[in-house]
Design an enzyme around this catalytic site. Structure first.
Site: not given
Length: 658
Positions: A29-30, A212-213, A243, A592
């Site tokens: 996504k970044t 973002d997020e 998330q 993770r």
């Protein structure tokens, strides 16, 4: 856009109207945000100065700025805004402060400052009651409510009492010309929703928003997004409802659903290809999170290998668990020639780290515990920051009270109480009252002399604040205030003095690296926005951290300990039947892991001096059995592992003799 997959490319090319990108864990996504910024600028859709990318952490904002600077060469990105929600709110209030009655140079109260004010207003109350009241005030602010609105919405006597306390607390902040962190969002929302001219100016200033997020937005942050984006909604929100793990601090994942109602033209793109994890880890994560309800279900997939099965350990207790984890890390590190920083141990609560630290120390494994004493929480740094706040904002009584006692200068609690009484009677801040001859005459001679010397130092430093660069001001302040001399007298040896002095030097260095043309006040305000983890670099060490702190990170090898009912999921969530966020927390932990994952649970624990039986986490039963390797379930595999470890142990002993 070379290398982007089709959904990523579609998200980048969408340049008009509202867009929601549902980006699964590890889906790049970044990179999508960075490429979209480049596309908006290169395609002449919006100039860089009218684009704002908003993140939730300073670390994320820093990473994004670095990646944009590599992607966009020259001055094409000049004027681009990449910052956190709170940094955007600070910038807004520094420009529009008069609209809410603030004066230039206002202070930002951190969590400790805010707690101290609530405690003072609730004089004599129990610590738990003070904390509960502060949380209720924060919850009201995160919902975008003013004190009057909070009182109107209060349903219980407890909520009404908190709303009345909120009003008194806010009155005190106004008196101090200060805001707290929650105000950095609430006050801009209040201004934008009530002042069409200012709103129009900011919509012109920010033509395109990237968030973002966005699943972590609270109600006030979502309203800020809407107020700036307007009805047209030129924005891209990137997030993952799977998330969303911050409900306890006000995050509302339903904002993603509300967005579709507020913007009927909203386009939705899913990023489901994972570039981080083995397929085995992804299949387990997908099976777990499928137990939560979904408006827009996703199925992560990867073109990487299956990898090893997920190990599930049953341990006697947390000490046995810690010993197994430490031994496994030691073995894998040698057998795979891995760096220590490739390993991470995750837990539900910070108290679980104690046994792990002991076990790692016994094997001499270097480790870093995320969430230790943060740089900005060190005494000497907080002391210096209080001086800076006072220099910039004479109305800041909280800064005055800390600065006048840093170091001690014969001005005790009784004298300060008398000074506060005189200041209140004269309707003056403490720093102005301290400058009056009447106040000095009313105090005992030693206190009056100490206060007079303090006032002289403040005046001298204020003069220098207009001439010196911010970094030099911090260095002069450290000397002139007496902070360095006091540190030397406190420290028993030269090494401890140099270590604590280095914290003040680091503070000055931070101001050296601040944006060009910024004043000491501007930089102090920006520094106040740094969170606990922003200066938390573990280097080449095993990382120990909570599941909440792990979001956004990745490691080759991940251990999740304490997988028992009552721990993960937490007992409060079990009692309330609210398991969805706990399941999302487990999902975050699982995703993770890049190569290998271990899950461990204990048969018993000691509580109140007695042994108690524990049940494995119900989440373990939601994972596909084919993806797991439980202890004792495959004797052949277990025997092979024991043989491997025995060989490794003999090799290590031989190496010692060689």
């Amino acid at each position: 856009m070379h290398g982007l997959n089709p959904p990523q490319r579609a998200a980048v090319l969408h340049s008009k109207g509202p867009l929601l990108v549902l980006a699964g864990a590890g889906s790049g996504k970044t990179r999508v945000i960075v490429e979209k910024i480049a596309h908006l600028i290169a395609g002449n859709h919006f100039p860089a100065r009218r684009i704002a990318a908003i993140t939730f952490t300073n670390k994320s904002a820093k990473e994004m700025r670095e990646r944009v600077s590599k992607r966009i060469k020259g001055d094409a990105a000049e004027g681009l805004t990449i910052c956190t929600f709170h940094a955007l709110g600070l910038k807004f209030l520094q420009i529009e402060h008069a609209a809410v009655g603030l004066k230039r140079g206002f202070s930002i109260f951190d969590a400790d400052d805010a707690h101290a004010q609530v405690k003072d207003l609730m004089y004599g109350a129990k610590p738990d009651d003070v904390e509960a009241a502060k949380n209720l005030i924060s919850r009201a602010k995160n919902a975008g409510l003013s004190p009057e609105e909070a009182l109107a919405e209060a349903r219980t006597n407890r909520e009404k009492g908190a709303a009345l306390l909120y009003q008194r607390y806010q009155d005190r902040l106004t008196t101090f010309n200060a805001v707290d962190f929650d105000d950095l969002i609430r006050l801009p929302v209040q201004i934008l929703e009530g002042n069409p001219e200012i709103t129009a100016a900011w919509r012109e200033r920010i033509g395109y928003l990237l968030v973002d997020e966005c699943q972590d937005t609270n109600d006030a942050q979502y309203r800020l997004l809407k107020a700036i984006a307007g009805e047209r909604g030129d924005f891209t929100c990137v997030g993952d409802d799977d998330q969303s793990i911050y409900a306890w601090r006000g995050a509302n994942p339903d904002n993603l659903l509300q967005m579709a109602k507020d913007y009927p033209a909203l386009q939705i793109i899913k990023l489901e290809q994972n570039y981080r994890c083995s397929n085995r880890v992804l299949r387990a994560a997908n099976a777990l999170i499928a137990n939560n309800p979904h408006e827009h279900p996703k199925a992560l997939w990867s073109d990487q290998a299956d990898g090893e099965r997920i190990r599930v350990w049953e341990c006697r207790d947390n000490e046995h668990e810690a010993e197994k984890v430490a031994a496994e890390i030691a073995f894998v590190q040698v057998s795979k020639s891995a760096a220590w920083s490739d390993f991470c141990i995750l837990f539900r609560g910070n108290h679980q780290s104690r046994a792990l630290e002991k076990a790692l120390q016994l094997l001499r494994i270097p480790y870093h515990l995320t969430g230790g004493t943060a740089f900005l929480e060190r005494q000497e740094v907080k002391d210096a920051m209080s001086w800076l706040r006072l220099l910039v904002n004479p109305d800041d009584d909280a800064a005055f009270l800390r600065a006048v006692q840093s170091p001690k200068r014969e001005v005790g609690a009784t004298s300060l109480a008398k000074l506060a009484e005189m200041a209140q009677h004269a309707h003056l801040p403490l720093s102005r009252a301290a400058e009056s001859m009447g106040a000095l005459k009313a105090l005992p001679p030693r206190a009056a002399n100490g206060l007079s010397a303090f006032v002289d130092i403040v005046r001298d430093l204020r003069r220098h604040a207009e001439e010196l660069p911010p970094a030099d001001l911090v260095r002069r302040l450290s000397e002139r205030s007496g902070l360095l001399a006091d540190l030397r007298s406190q420290c028993k040896d030269e090494a401890s003095f140099q270590r604590r002095r280095a914290n003040l030097d680091e503070l000055a260095d931070w101001f050296e690296g601040g944006p060009r043309g910024s004043s000491a006040g501007d930089l102090a305000a920006q520094l106040a926005l740094l969170s606990r983890n922003d200066k938390d670099d573990g280097g080449n060490q095993v990382r120990l951290m909570s599941l909440h702190a792990a979001k956004g990170l990745e490691f080759r090898y991940v251990f999740i300990v304490g997988c028992e009912d009552g721990t993960l999921p937490h007992e409060t969530s079990v009692e309330e039947g609210n398991l969805q966020e706990e399941r999302r927390l487990m999902y975050v932990g699982i995703t993770r892991a890049k190569e290998q994952l271990w899950l461990s649970h204990n048969r018993e624990t000691r509580r109140f001096g007695e042994r108690m039986r524990l049940q494995p986490s119900r989440f373990l039963d939601e994972l596909p059995a084919d993806e797991l390797q439980r202890d004792g379930a495959d004797p052949v595999a277990d025997a092979e592992r024991k043989k491997e470890r025995a060989s490794a142990g003999l090799a290590a002993i031989q190496a010692m003799f060689d």
